[in-house]
Design a protein around this motif. Structure first.
Motif, PDB file in Angstrom:
ATOM      1  N   VAL A 299       0.839  -1.194   0.000  1.00  0.00           N
ATOM      2  CA  VAL A 299       0.000   0.000   0.000  1.00  0.00           C
ATOM      3  C   VAL A 299       0.877   1.247   0.000  1.00  0.00           C
ATOM      4  CG1 VAL A 299      -1.903   1.190   1.149  1.00  0.00           C
ATOM      5  CG2 VAL A 299      -1.713  -1.308   1.311  1.00  0.00           C
ATOM      6  N   HIS A 300       0.557   2.191  -0.866  1.00  0.00           N
ATOM      7  CA  HIS A 300       1.343   3.421  -0.927  1.00  0.00           C
ATOM      8  C   HIS A 300       1.327   4.102   0.439  1.00  0.00           C
ATOM      9  CE1 HIS A 300       2.596   7.517  -2.033  1.00  0.00           C
ATOM     10  NE2 HIS A 300       3.274   6.902  -2.997  1.00  0.00           N
ATOM     11  N   ALA A 354       6.107  -6.406  13.376  1.00  0.00           N
ATOM     12  CA  ALA A 354       4.752  -6.110  12.909  1.00  0.00           C
ATOM     13  C   ALA A 354       3.836  -5.820  14.098  1.00  0.00           C
ATOM     14  CB  ALA A 354       4.201  -7.273  12.102  1.00  0.00           C
ATOM     15  N   ARG A 355       2.772  -5.071  13.834  1.00  0.00           N
ATOM     16  CA  ARG A 355       1.807  -4.724  14.871  1.00  0.00           C
ATOM     17  C   ARG A 355       0.431  -5.275  14.484  1.00  0.00           C
ATOM     18  NH1 ARG A 355      -1.467  -0.229  15.305  1.00  0.00           N
ATOM     19  NH2 ARG A 355      -0.313   0.835  13.628  1.00  0.00           N
ATOM     20  N   LEU A 379      -2.293  -7.067  10.003  1.00  0.00           N
ATOM     21  CA  LEU A 379      -0.992  -6.668  10.546  1.00  0.00           C
ATOM     22  C   LEU A 379      -0.481  -5.447   9.796  1.00  0.00           C
ATOM     23  CD1 LEU A 379       0.781 -10.177  10.656  1.00  0.00           C
ATOM     24  CD2 LEU A 379      -0.520  -9.090  12.498  1.00  0.00           C
ATOM     25  N   VAL A 380       0.113  -4.518  10.510  1.00  0.00           N
ATOM     26  CA  VAL A 380       0.761  -3.359   9.882  1.00  0.00           C
ATOM     27  C   VAL A 380       2.213  -3.306  10.319  1.00  0.00           C
ATOM     28  CG1 VAL A 380      -1.361  -2.013   9.676  1.00  0.00           C
ATOM     29  CG2 VAL A 380       0.026  -1.836  11.755  1.00  0.00           C
ATOM     30  N   ILE A 400       0.263  -5.925   5.931  1.00  0.00           N
ATOM     31  CA  ILE A 400       0.371  -4.691   5.146  1.00  0.00           C
ATOM     32  C   ILE A 400       1.782  -4.125   5.248  1.00  0.00           C
ATOM     33  CG2 ILE A 400      -0.471  -2.325   4.878  1.00  0.00           C
ATOM     34  CD1 ILE A 400      -3.139  -3.255   6.041  1.00  0.00           C
ATOM     35  N   THR A 401       2.383  -3.876   4.086  1.00  0.00           N
ATOM     36  CA  THR A 401       3.646  -3.161   3.997  1.00  0.00           C
ATOM     37  C   THR A 401       3.436  -1.949   3.098  1.00  0.00           C
ATOM     38  OG1 THR A 401       4.430  -4.406   2.067  1.00  0.00           O
ATOM     39  CG2 THR A 401       4.946  -5.314   4.236  1.00  0.00           C
ATOM     40  N   THR A 402       4.354  -0.995   3.133  1.00  0.00           N
ATOM     41  CA  THR A 402       4.191   0.233   2.357  1.00  0.00           C
ATOM     42  C   THR A 402       5.267   0.362   1.294  1.00  0.00           C
ATOM     43  OG1 THR A 402       5.501   1.538   3.913  1.00  0.00           O
ATOM     44  CG2 THR A 402       3.118   1.411   4.308  1.00  0.00           C
TER      45      THR A 402
END
Length: 489
Positions: A299-300, A354-355, A379-380, A400-402
């Motif tokens: 995700v941007h 990760a959170r 997870l973020v 989720i990664t950015t």
């Protein structure tokens, strides 16, 4: 009629040569409900001798079946499509019982799976070669399409109906006979499908079903037989590689639909609400137990917080429970090994930084009856090198990664040995084309979380396998080409 009523005891046996019979050894094995571990029923436990009997039956009628008029083959498929559609509720309840998915979702699979029979009923009459003049003159070139011959189909547990119909449908349409080895965990739906095809008028011996607790021995024995000409397998890449090696000795044609690690890319210009809706479909279809499931959310950075908050709220609102219970959104995973695998990936990701936004801990069944349940999880701050973004999760977890720009997104999306499904959310048409061309995947979903369609070619590249199922390409997997050189008249 409902659930198990679709499959009376006499159809919980092997189906060989048009007859329902016990295994040669008389052995059976239990099929269990993943919601509580209870035994649903027992089915025949076939061995190598049963498998050879099934191949004998397929070989015996191959030539006759290949000569059957295409229209007749198509009409059998059409009748089977109509019968499955008429009994959609019953098939859905049976599938939910043995696999765990909700009845609502199972009804979706019934519609999807039945559609392969309708599609290939229409393709059966469109098998054709070509006629052309030799460019150098003096002769004519004729090509003829012929059925490849007896096939072995090894189907997985996660889509008990659709994974069968998209192999059986084109094989019947092309004029091939077959032996089907359904997954040990979910054989009941396949047996009900065999009974439906029998009722639809499929001749004895064209379709043979061998349920077994020893898939490895059966497939090895059949593939050592030079009468078997084609193998189609859906499952893990590890097992697929073994089957490909086994096929070498007899030079059998193979179709492999193997593992996946689907990226779900959300660009900065995406409609975030639409992306969340697509993510719910791409991630939570079949509790995430699908090779096409969104596995990595890229995700941007400018929209990552909004996307994570909204996805977490949607995932956290889902109701977990037995698939046959009204109001339940998420059923159990297939077995305890699945729960343990998902749980370990989440634990390791959290250890790496990760959170957890929602979920993240295995849960007991809603009625405290046990079962193999895992809650929808988001997870973020997931590190790009975390194992959970490298391995196929096969569960209801969204890591989720950015990313910062388009090149980074594509590079990271392609940074996997797998190449089955991928998803892209953007409102930029030019970007859509650029990204679709650069992604190394057999399928790309644009602003949609659902890409499976009987009219579309399903399959992957790299370690996700080769060959295509569905669409016009699907029937070609079951046809050989003969070239005939004719003198000029």
């Amino acid at each position: 009629m409902s659930g198990l009523d679709l499959l009376p005891p006499e159809h919980r046996l092997l189906f060989i040569g048009g007859s329902w019979r016990e295994a040669n050894s008389g052995a059976t094995f239990a099929v269990r409900d993943p919601a509580d571990g209870s035994v649903i029923t027992e089915v025949a436990d076939g061995d190598v001798n049963d498998a050879v009997d099934a191949l004998d039956a397929a070989v015996a009628v191959q030539d006759e079946w290949a000569r059957t008029a295409p229209r007749e083959r198509g009409e059998i498929l059409r009748r089977a499509f109509e019968a499955i559609t008429a009994r959609a509720d019953d098939f859905a309840e049976l599938m939910s019982l043995e696999m765990g998915k909700t009845v609502k979702e199972a009804k979706g699979e019934v519609a999807y799976g039945a559609e392969f029979f309708r599609w290939f009923s229409e393709e059966a009459v469109r098998i054709h070669g070509r006629w052309m003049q030799n460019p150098a003159g003096g002769s004519r070139l004729l090509t003829i399409k012929k059925p490849v011959g007896p096939c072995l189909f090894i189907t997985p547990w996660n889509f008990p109906l659709a994974m069968g119909t998209r192999k059986i449908g084109p094989a019947i349409a092309a004029g091939c006979t077959m032996v089907v080895k359904p997954a040990e965990l979910t054989p009941l739906t396949m047996l009900a499908l065999a009974a439906t095809l029998e009722e639809a008028g499929l001749p004895a011996g064209v379709l043979n079903i061998v349920t077994t607790s020893d898939s490895k021995s059966l497939s090895k024995a059949l593939m050592a037989d030079d009468r078997l000409r084609k193998v189609s397998f859906t499952g893990s890449t590890t097992v697929g590689k073994v089957i490909i090696r086994q096929s070498a000795d007899e030079l059998q044609r193979v179709s492999m639909e193997l593992g996946g690690n689907a990226p779900f890319i959300v660009f900065e210009d995406a409609d975030v609400d639409a992306a969340v809706e697509g993510a719910m479909i791409a991630k939570m279809r079949n509790m995430g137990e699908a090779c096409t499931a969104a596995n990595r959310f890229l995700v941007h950075e400018s929209v990552a917080d909004e996307f994570a908050d909204k996805l977490g709220a949607r995932m956290g609102a889902l109701v977990v429970g037995r698939g046959q219970t009204e109001g339940v959104d998420v059923g159990p995973l297939i077995d305890q090994n699945a729960v343990d695998s998902v749980s370990q990936l989440v634990t390791d990701a959290v250890h790496d930084g990760a959170r957890v936004v929602v979920g993240g801990t295995p849960m007991d069944g809603p009625d405290h009856s046990g079962g193999t349940f895992y809650p929808p999880t988001v997870l973020v701050d997931v590190p790009a090198e975390a194992e959970i973004v490298k391995q196929e999760i096969f569960g209801p977890v969204a890591p989720i990664t950015t990313f910062a720009d388009e090149d980074e997104a594509i590079t990271r999306a392609n940074d996997t040995e797998y190449g089955l499904a991928s998803y892209v959310f953007t409102r930029d048409l030019s970007r859509t084309i650029r990204v679709a061309e650069r992604l190394q995947f057999g399928m790309v979903g644009v602003n949609s979380g659902l890409i499976s369609n009987a009219a579309a070619p399903f399959g992957g590249v790299k370690a996700s396998g080769f060959g295509r199922e569905g669409s016009f390409e699907g029937i070609d997997e079951y046809l050989d080409t003969t070239y005939v050189a004719l003198p000029a008249t």
